[in-house]
Motif scaffolding. Structure first.
Motif, mmCIF file in Angstrom:
data_model
loop_
_atom_site.group_PDB
_atom_site.id
_atom_site.type_symbol
_atom_site.label_atom_id
_atom_site.label_comp_id
_atom_site.label_asym_id
_atom_site.label_seq_id
_atom_site.Cartn_x
_atom_site.Cartn_y
_atom_site.Cartn_z
ATOM 1 N N SER A 216 -14.457 20.622 2.369
ATOM 2 C CA SER A 216 -13.494 20.237 3.391
ATOM 3 C C SER A 216 -12.532 21.394 3.639
ATOM 4 N N LYS A 217 -12.167 21.588 4.912
ATOM 5 C CA LYS A 217 -11.290 22.709 5.282
ATOM 6 C C LYS A 217 -9.827 22.297 5.140
ATOM 7 N N ILE A 218 -9.055 23.110 4.413
ATOM 8 C CA ILE A 218 -7.662 22.765 4.146
ATOM 9 C C ILE A 218 -6.749 23.909 4.596
ATOM 10 N N LEU A 219 -5.665 23.548 5.265
ATOM 11 C CA LEU A 219 -4.615 24.478 5.659
ATOM 12 C C LEU A 219 -3.432 24.309 4.696
ATOM 13 N N ILE A 220 -3.018 25.419 4.073
ATOM 14 C CA ILE A 220 -1.858 25.393 3.170
ATOM 15 C C ILE A 220 -0.625 25.869 3.941
ATOM 16 N N VAL A 221 0.444 25.082 3.874
ATOM 17 C CA VAL A 221 1.711 25.485 4.489
ATOM 18 C C VAL A 221 2.735 25.614 3.352
ATOM 19 N N GLU A 222 3.037 26.870 2.982
ATOM 20 C CA GLU A 222 3.909 27.163 1.841
ATOM 21 C C GLU A 222 4.556 28.539 2.071
ATOM 22 N N ASP A 223 5.910 28.597 1.970
ATOM 23 C CA ASP A 223 6.584 29.871 2.236
ATOM 24 C C ASP A 223 6.730 30.745 0.994
ATOM 25 N N GLU A 224 6.389 30.212 -0.171
ATOM 26 C CA GLU A 224 6.402 30.997 -1.404
ATOM 27 C C GLU A 224 5.004 31.550 -1.640
ATOM 28 N N GLY A 225 4.850 32.904 -1.518
ATOM 29 C CA GLY A 225 3.535 33.527 -1.583
ATOM 30 C C GLY A 225 2.804 33.272 -2.879
ATOM 31 N N VAL A 226 3.516 33.369 -3.993
ATOM 32 C CA VAL A 226 2.872 33.178 -5.289
ATOM 33 C C VAL A 226 2.348 31.753 -5.426
ATOM 34 N N ILE A 227 3.188 30.784 -5.017
ATOM 35 C CA ILE A 227 2.780 29.374 -5.106
ATOM 36 C C ILE A 227 1.589 29.114 -4.188
ATOM 37 N N ALA A 228 1.641 29.695 -2.988
ATOM 38 C CA ALA A 228 0.552 29.504 -2.027
ATOM 39 C C ALA A 228 -0.756 30.036 -2.590
ATOM 40 N N LYS A 229 -0.698 31.220 -3.249
ATOM 41 C CA LYS A 229 -1.914 31.797 -3.817
ATOM 42 C C LYS A 229 -2.442 30.937 -4.952
ATOM 43 N N ASP A 230 -1.506 30.398 -5.752
ATOM 44 C CA ASP A 230 -1.916 29.535 -6.867
ATOM 45 C C ASP A 230 -2.601 28.266 -6.353
ATOM 46 N N ILE A 231 -2.007 27.679 -5.324
ATOM 47 C CA ILE A 231 -2.612 26.458 -4.727
ATOM 48 C C ILE A 231 -3.990 26.770 -4.164
ATOM 49 N N LYS A 232 -4.103 27.937 -3.509
ATOM 50 C CA LYS A 232 -5.393 28.323 -2.919
ATOM 51 C C LYS A 232 -6.462 28.472 -3.995
ATOM 52 N N ASN A 233 -6.100 29.066 -5.117
ATOM 53 C CA ASN A 233 -7.083 29.237 -6.203
ATOM 54 C C ASN A 233 -7.523 27.886 -6.767
ATOM 55 N N ILE A 234 -6.567 26.998 -6.923
ATOM 56 C CA ILE A 234 -6.900 25.658 -7.446
ATOM 57 C C ILE A 234 -7.852 24.932 -6.494
ATOM 58 N N LEU A 235 -7.537 24.999 -5.206
ATOM 59 C CA LEU A 235 -8.376 24.312 -4.209
ATOM 60 C C LEU A 235 -9.782 24.900 -4.177
ATOM 61 N N SER A 236 -9.854 26.222 -4.269
ATOM 62 C CA SER A 236 -11.180 26.849 -4.279
ATOM 63 C C SER A 236 -11.970 26.421 -5.504
ATOM 64 N N PHE A 237 -11.310 26.353 -6.640
ATOM 65 C CA PHE A 237 -11.957 25.899 -7.873
ATOM 66 C C PHE A 237 -12.459 24.454 -7.735
ATOM 67 N N LEU A 238 -11.704 23.634 -7.007
ATOM 68 C CA LEU A 238 -12.088 22.220 -6.813
ATOM 69 C C LEU A 238 -13.175 22.050 -5.747
ATOM 70 N N GLY A 239 -13.537 23.159 -5.087
ATOM 71 C CA GLY A 239 -14.641 23.093 -4.121
ATOM 72 C C GLY A 239 -14.216 22.993 -2.674
ATOM 73 N N TYR A 240 -12.958 23.147 -2.384
ATOM 74 C CA TYR A 240 -12.482 23.077 -1.004
ATOM 75 C C TYR A 240 -12.445 24.456 -0.368
ATOM 76 N N SER A 241 -12.430 24.469 0.957
ATOM 77 C CA SER A 241 -12.369 25.728 1.696
ATOM 78 C C SER A 241 -10.976 25.877 2.310
ATOM 79 N N VAL A 242 -10.219 26.865 1.822
ATOM 80 C CA VAL A 242 -8.881 27.121 2.369
ATOM 81 C C VAL A 242 -9.047 28.056 3.559
ATOM 82 N N ILE A 243 -8.801 27.564 4.757
ATOM 83 C CA ILE A 243 -9.078 28.356 5.968
ATOM 84 C C ILE A 243 -7.899 29.211 6.382
ATOM 85 N N ALA A 244 -6.684 28.847 5.899
ATOM 86 C CA ALA A 244 -5.515 29.667 6.253
ATOM 87 C C ALA A 244 -4.324 29.231 5.420
#
Length: 476
Positions: A4-32
């Motif tokens: 499933s394609k997920i858009l992350i809206v987060e102004d903290e770069g480190v947190i956004a990257k951490d969330i993206k890694n978790i989502l990728s590990f769970l099998g989701y596609s972070v599109i932006a």
């Protein structure tokens, strides 16, 4: 739902990257990843993600709550808040946007996964439901029949389509202020409300020929098909109204034509019987008496031996035989037209006399079962039974090739019936040619004119049974 394609809206770069890694590990596609509300809206419009993970406090003038609201309204994309804020004010603002989840930072991977899966599934179900509702609304609105949805408890109309508004003469807004009782005449309400309750209980789904009142007070007739549904979490009935006013008018006109035709037919039958009675009486009283007088004169002449020559005597003898035959034929014809025994001794005697004569003339074995215990039989009924007997036995002699006939005449204080059953070759009543079925049609008309029941049972090789039953309280 993996991939499933997920858009992350987060102004903290480190947190956004951490969330993206978790989502990728769970099998989701972070599109932006977006860091502001404005950017989130642009990315949602451009990339159409399956879900948005939204922080509430963002860069710029637009926070996550406002962005989530626009994304929901413009693109119908589910939003899950992922934030560190749990104060009541923030929660109340977030709640208005109808999010699919609210996760507080810091979060567990399992919690994030479960919330995303539930959100995606819920949105998918809601989307299908919305599509189904839109299809239903389209069918409902464009139906050629009038459609009404009624609250079962209040009997108030919740909605109606364009056609029912045209039928009733009300606007859609006016329809919603009406109840079942408002579209039916006062005198029809007991029947209509009883029918409504039966429909509500599911006892049947079609209410036929229901009078419906328009806004201007005029009445039209409708067949109403009903089904139970749930709307706005209320048990309802959806009724489909089909205007049958024109069909009913045509049916009524046809019934009136049939009534007039029956009246005409009965008048013709009555006139025929009167003519037969008159002709029978004239044959018997006038021509019969003349022939009888001539025979008496010839008999006296023969006894007085006025005619001397043997040739003249033989001529008188032949003339007497011819006149006797002519007199007998006049009497037979008179009896066929109107049997005197029917008027003098009644139906039972007339039937017995007719059957005995038929048996003697044809050689048929006729079993007579007479159980008539009621003497006050209307003349019209007696004549009808006698004519049916004549027609039926004539058909048996001509066509049935029968050896035995059973005739039953029965009566009680309410009805009288006759059945004529033969053991002949039988026939298929459904495929009888019109020219050969006129006699049966005449019998049927006689019986139905008098409010009776007429039946024919026959099959090839199984003989025929003709049955007619009349009410003795005949209206004719």
């Amino acid at each position: 739902m993996p991939n499933s394609k997920i858009l992350i809206v987060e102004d903290e770069g480190v947190i956004a990257k951490d969330i993206k890694n978790i989502l990728s590990f769970l099998g989701y596609s972070v599109i932006a990843v977006a860091s502001s509300g404005e950017e989130a809206i642009e990315k949602a419009k451009e990339m159409h993600p399956d879900l948005v993970l939204m922080d509430i406090v963002l860069e710029g003038d637009m926070d996550g709550v406002k962005a989530a609201e626009q994304i929901r309204d413009s693109f119908d994309i589910p939003v899950i808040y992922l934030t560190a804020y749990s104060d009541n004010t923030t929660l109340q603002r977030a709640k208005i946007t109808e999010p699919y989840g609210y996760i507080l930072k810091p979060f567990q991977e399992r919690e994030l996964y479960t919330t995303i899966e539930m959100a995606l599934y819920k949105h998918q179900v809601e989307k299908k439901l919305k599509e189904s509702e839109e299809k239903f609304r389209a069918i409902f609105e464009h139906a050629t029949d009038g459609m009404l949805v009624v609250d079962l408890e209040t009997k108030k109309f919740l909605t109606g389509n364009t056609m029912i508004c045209e039928m009733l003469g009300y606007s859609p807004e006016e329809i919603k202020n009406l109840k079942v009782a408002d579209i039916h005449a006062q005198e029809d309400l007991p029947y209509v409300l009883a029918t409504f309750e039966e429909l509500a209980r599911g006892e049947y789904t079609l209410a036929a020929d229901i009078p419906v009142k328009r806004k201007d007070g005029n009445i039209f007739y409708a067949d109403i098909n009903a089904s139970r549904i749930s709307l706005y979490e209320k048990p309802c009935i959806m009724g489909s109204f089909r205007d049958i006013t024109e069909r009913k008018r045509m049916q009524d006109s046809l019934m009136e034509s049939e009534r007039q035709l029956r009246t005409l037919s009965s008048s013709i039958l009555s006139a025929q019987e009167q003519d037969r009675k008159r002709i029978s009486r004239e044959l018997h009283d006038d021509l019969g008496q003349i022939l009888t007088a001539v025979l008496l004169d010839i008999s006296r002449a023969e006894k007085q031996k006025i005619f001397i020559s043997s040739g003249s005597y033989n001529f008188m003898k032949r003339l007497r035989l011819i006149l006797q035959e002519a007199l007998q034929r006049v009497r037979n014809l008179s009896a066929i037209l109107r049997p005197g025994v029917l008027d003098q001794l009644g139906l039972k005697a007339a039937v017995v006399s007719f059957l005995e004569e038929m048996e003697e003339q044809t050689g048929l074995k006729i079993i007579k079962k007479m159980q008539v215990h009621y003497n006050n039989i209307p003349e019209s009924v007696s004549i009808a039974i006698y004519r049916i007997l004549q027609e039926a036995t004539t058909n048996i002699v001509k066509h049935a090739e029968a050896k035995q006939v059973i005739v039953k005449l029965r009566s009680d204080s309410k009805t009288i019936s006759i059945s004529i059953k033969d053991d002949g070759q039988g026939f298929n009543p459904e495929s009888l040619p019109i020219d050969k079925g006129i006699g049966f049609l005449g019998m049927k008309e006689r019986v139905e004119w008098l409010g009776g029941v007429f039946k024919i049972e026959s099959a090839h090789g199984r003989g025929t049974n003709i049955y007619a039953e009349f009410p003795l309280s005949s209206r004719k």
